[in-house]
Write an enzyme that holds these catalytic residues in place. Structure first.
Site: not given
Length: 211
Positions: A121, A139
């Site tokens: 991420k 997220d």
């Protein structure tokens, strides 16, 4: 409404609400963005933005960062949480950037993910926001909304990312992931959710969530 129409409705609504997508984490270059994103894990962007100026005043590049000890870094970033792990990551990745990348942040997924403290991420955020290379960082907001909108099964971050990349045009990924985050914060939060104001949920949302 078929899935393609639902996806188009999401795109059009988000573009209307958020034509501009300022990057939430304050930074001045790929290195300071990388450090800010690493610090934001299990913290808020607002909190990170209050601490990064204190850190970057002492070290805003890998050469100055490695002059600080891990303990000194930890003392500065303690308010963002997980400081023992994050301070080791910041120091360690700064050393590797100097040793292997001439002090520069590489615009490469594999090279970024090889750095300590940097997961997929974080690498995706840096690729999208520092280098404008298409990525779709997922997220908690994106995970939640893709499930609520019935565009993903919510089983894993990896699956949500795969579904988002399959459903949304590649040229929109970098802007769209921020638009979804902004929408999630404003209209579709995890707690205190007022479904009456959530136009996307009302229009395309998963029925079981709305009961």
């Amino acid at each position: 409404m078929n899935k393609a129409a639902k996806v188009q409705f999401v795109i059009d609504t988000l573009e209307k609400l958020y034509p501009e997508t300022p990057i939430p984490l304050d930074h001045k270059d790929p290195y300071t963005l990388l450090i800010a994103v690493l610090m934001s894990a299990q913290s808020t962007d607002a909190r990170v933005n209050t601490i990064t100026p204190l850190l970057f005043e002492k070290a805003d590049n890998p050469y100055d960062m490695i002059k600080l000890t891990v303990e000194e870094i930890r003392d500065i970033i303690k308010p963002v949480g997980l400081s023992p792990m994050k301070s080791k990551g910041i120091h360690g990745l700064s050393e590797i950037l100097i040793e292997k990348h001439n002090g520069e942040v590489p615009a490469d997924f594999d090279a970024l993910e090889a750095l300590p403290g940097v997961g997929h991420k974080t690498a995706s955020v840096v690729m999208a926001q520092a280098f404008d290379i298409p990525a779709f960082p997922v997220d908690t907001h994106i995970q939640r909304l893709m499930y609520r909108w019935n565009l993903s099964n919510g089983k894993s971050v990896a699956q949500t990312e795969k579904d988002a990349k399959r459903l949304f045009p590649k040229e929109l990924w970098n802007k769209l992931h921020l638009q979804i985050i902004f929408y999630g914060r404003e209209y579709s939060p995890a707690r205190g959710w007022d479904m009456e104001n959530d136009i996307i949920q009302q229009t395309v949302g998963r029925k079981s969530v709305m009961k």
